[in-house]
Each structure stands twice: as structure tokens, then as C-alpha cells.
Design a protein around this motif. Structure first.
Motif, PDB file in Angstrom:
ATOM      1  N   LEU A  37       0.833  -1.201   0.000  1.00 50.01           N
ATOM      2  CA  LEU A  37       0.000   0.000   0.000  1.00 50.01           C
ATOM      3  C   LEU A  37       0.869   1.253   0.000  1.00 50.01           C
ATOM      4  CD1 LEU A  37      -2.860   1.241   0.290  1.00 50.01           C
ATOM      5  CD2 LEU A  37      -2.499   1.152   2.747  1.00 50.01           C
ATOM      6  N   LYS A  38       1.950   1.238   0.775  1.00 49.31           N
ATOM      7  CA  LYS A  38       2.833   2.393   0.862  1.00 49.31           C
ATOM      8  C   LYS A  38       3.536   2.666  -0.467  1.00 49.31           C
ATOM      9  CE  LYS A  38       6.744   4.165   3.462  1.00 49.31           C
ATOM     10  NZ  LYS A  38       7.765   3.844   4.446  1.00 49.31           N
ATOM     11  N   SER A  39       3.940   1.611  -1.163  1.00 45.01           N
ATOM     12  CA  SER A  39       4.663   1.793  -2.415  1.00 45.01           C
ATOM     13  C   SER A  39       3.753   1.692  -3.632  1.00 45.01           C
ATOM     14  CB  SER A  39       5.773   0.744  -2.523  1.00 45.01           C
ATOM     15  OG  SER A  39       5.208  -0.547  -2.591  1.00 45.01           O
ATOM     16  N   GLY A  40       2.437   1.746  -3.421  1.00 51.30           N
ATOM     17  CA  GLY A  40       1.481   1.528  -4.508  1.00 51.30           C
ATOM     18  C   GLY A  40       1.294   2.708  -5.440  1.00 51.30           C
ATOM     19  N   GLY A  41       1.539   3.898  -4.994  1.00 53.32           N
ATOM     20  CA  GLY A  41       1.362   5.056  -5.855  1.00 53.32           C
ATOM     21  C   GLY A  41      -0.021   5.669  -5.720  1.00 53.32           C
ATOM     22  N   ASN A  42      -0.720   5.834  -6.827  1.00 50.55           N
ATOM     23  CA  ASN A  42      -2.002   6.545  -6.838  1.00 50.55           C
ATOM     24  C   ASN A  42      -3.212   5.631  -6.719  1.00 50.55           C
ATOM     25  OD1 ASN A  42      -0.813   9.041  -7.070  1.00 50.55           O
ATOM     26  ND2 ASN A  42      -0.822   9.015  -9.307  1.00 50.55           N
ATOM     27  N   THR A  43      -3.069   4.451  -6.179  1.00 50.57           N
ATOM     28  CA  THR A  43      -4.234   3.581  -6.024  1.00 50.57           C
ATOM     29  C   THR A  43      -5.108   4.075  -4.896  1.00 50.57           C
ATOM     30  OG1 THR A  43      -3.056   2.123  -4.523  1.00 50.57           O
ATOM     31  CG2 THR A  43      -2.972   1.561  -6.853  1.00 50.57           C
ATOM     32  N   LYS A  44      -6.393   3.752  -4.988  1.00 53.96           N
ATOM     33  CA  LYS A  44      -7.300   4.107  -3.903  1.00 53.96           C
ATOM     34  C   LYS A  44      -6.942   3.297  -2.671  1.00 53.96           C
ATOM     35  CE  LYS A  44     -11.866   5.280  -4.094  1.00 53.96           C
ATOM     36  NZ  LYS A  44     -13.253   5.057  -4.420  1.00 53.96           N
ATOM     37  N   MET A  45      -6.985   3.900  -1.540  1.00 54.79           N
ATOM     38  CA  MET A  45      -6.522   3.241  -0.312  1.00 54.79           C
ATOM     39  C   MET A  45      -7.456   2.121   0.136  1.00 54.79           C
ATOM     40  SD  MET A  45      -5.700   4.883   3.351  1.00 54.79           S
ATOM     41  CE  MET A  45      -3.962   5.085   3.442  1.00 54.79           C
ATOM     42  N   SER A  46      -8.745   2.239  -0.051  1.00 57.37           N
ATOM     43  CA  SER A  46      -9.680   1.272   0.514  1.00 57.37           C
ATOM     44  C   SER A  46      -9.604  -0.093  -0.166  1.00 57.37           C
ATOM     45  CB  SER A  46     -11.103   1.805   0.436  1.00 57.37           C
ATOM     46  OG  SER A  46     -11.473   2.002  -0.912  1.00 57.37           O
ATOM     47  N   VAL A  47      -9.384  -0.138  -1.460  1.00 56.55           N
ATOM     48  CA  VAL A  47      -9.388  -1.410  -2.170  1.00 56.55           C
ATOM     49  C   VAL A  47      -8.241  -2.320  -1.724  1.00 56.55           C
ATOM     50  CG1 VAL A  47      -9.250  -2.485  -4.441  1.00 56.55           C
ATOM     51  CG2 VAL A  47     -10.626  -0.435  -4.130  1.00 56.55           C
ATOM     52  N   PRO A  48      -6.983  -1.864  -1.673  1.00 63.34           N
ATOM     53  CA  PRO A  48      -5.926  -2.756  -1.173  1.00 63.34           C
ATOM     54  C   PRO A  48      -6.120  -3.171   0.280  1.00 63.34           C
ATOM     55  CG  PRO A  48      -4.954  -0.916  -2.343  1.00 63.34           C
ATOM     56  CD  PRO A  48      -6.412  -0.628  -2.199  1.00 63.34           C
ATOM     57  N   LEU A  49      -6.669  -2.295   1.101  1.00 61.97           N
ATOM     58  CA  LEU A  49      -6.907  -2.660   2.500  1.00 61.97           C
ATOM     59  C   LEU A  49      -7.963  -3.754   2.611  1.00 61.97           C
ATOM     60  CD1 LEU A  49      -6.784   0.743   4.400  1.00 61.97           C
ATOM     61  CD2 LEU A  49      -5.118  -1.102   4.415  1.00 61.97           C
ATOM     62  N   ILE A  50      -8.959  -3.716   1.748  1.00 60.12           N
ATOM     63  CA  ILE A  50      -9.971  -4.766   1.757  1.00 60.12           C
ATOM     64  C   ILE A  50      -9.351  -6.097   1.364  1.00 60.12           C
ATOM     65  CG2 ILE A  50     -12.051  -5.586   0.584  1.00 60.12           C
ATOM     66  CD1 ILE A  50     -12.962  -2.638   0.483  1.00 60.12           C
ATOM     67  N   TYR A  51      -8.489  -6.094   0.349  1.00 58.14           N
ATOM     68  CA  TYR A  51      -7.834  -7.326  -0.080  1.00 58.14           C
ATOM     69  C   TYR A  51      -6.918  -7.883   1.013  1.00 58.14           C
ATOM     70  CZ  TYR A  51      -9.490  -6.505  -4.834  1.00 58.14           C
ATOM     71  OH  TYR A  51     -10.273  -6.310  -5.941  1.00 58.14           O
ATOM     72  N   VAL A  52      -6.177  -7.018   1.678  1.00 61.45           N
ATOM     73  CA  VAL A  52      -5.292  -7.459   2.756  1.00 61.45           C
ATOM     74  C   VAL A  52      -6.117  -8.038   3.900  1.00 61.45           C
ATOM     75  CG1 VAL A  52      -3.714  -6.642   4.550  1.00 61.45           C
ATOM     76  CG2 VAL A  52      -3.393  -5.937   2.193  1.00 61.45           C
ATOM     77  N   HIS A  53      -7.203  -7.376   4.233  1.00 59.52           N
ATOM     78  CA  HIS A  53      -8.062  -7.849   5.309  1.00 59.52           C
ATOM     79  C   HIS A  53      -8.623  -9.223   4.976  1.00 59.52           C
ATOM     80  CE1 HIS A  53     -11.979  -8.106   7.433  1.00 59.52           C
ATOM     81  NE2 HIS A  53     -11.248  -7.671   8.432  1.00 59.52           N
TER      82      HIS A  53
END
Length: 79
Positions: A47-63
Motif C-alpha cells: 500500500l505504501k509503495s502503490g502510488g495513486n491507487t485508492k486506499m480502501s481497495v488494497p486494504l480490503i484485499y489485505v483484510h
């Protein structure tokens, strides 16, 4: 008649030895904890090195990945 002795064992056990004893009784619990922590750290790094991705979508996948790993470890431990 009661003899006045304590039924429950009262012995001093520190946190480290208690964790080791519990891990021997149920070995998939520490595996699930380590897997959960690994997935969360990986997800936060991505998430930190992702760039301009929306924050909620990667957090949902990690969760979902972390939760799935823990449920899988619990299921294997029950079997």
C-alpha cells in the motif's frame, strides 16, 4: 469431607512458557498468528509503495487475505 487442599494447580508460569505450552497444545494457532502478521505487513508495504491507487481497495484485499489465512489455519487445526 474436604481436606482443605486447593483443587486447582497454582504454579507460577511466565508468559513465554505459557505461550510455548499453548503452542504445543494447538500448533496451528501460532501459525495463524504469524501468517496474519506477515500478510498485514506485506499489504501495508504494498500500500505504501502503490502510488495513486485508492486506499480502501488494497486494504480490503489485505483484510480478506489475512482473515482467510487465520480461518484456514483454524480449520486445519480442528481437523
Amino acid at each position: 469431607m474436604s481436606t482443605g487442599t486447593d483443587v486447582s494447580p497454582s504454579y507460577d508460569e511466565d508468559q513465554g512458557s505459557k505461550l510455548i505450552r499453548k503452542a504445543r497444545e494447538a500448533p496451528f494457532v501460532p501459525i495463524g498468528m504469524v501468517g496474519f502478521a506477515t500478510i498485514v505487513v506485506y499489504g501495508l508495504h504494498k500500500l505504501k509503495s502503490g502510488g495513486n491507487t485508492k486506499m480502501s481497495v488494497p486494504l480490503i484485499y489485505v483484510h480478506m487475505a489475512a482473515q482467510g489465512f487465520v480461518v484456514g489455519a483454524m480449520t486445519l487445526g480442528m481437523g
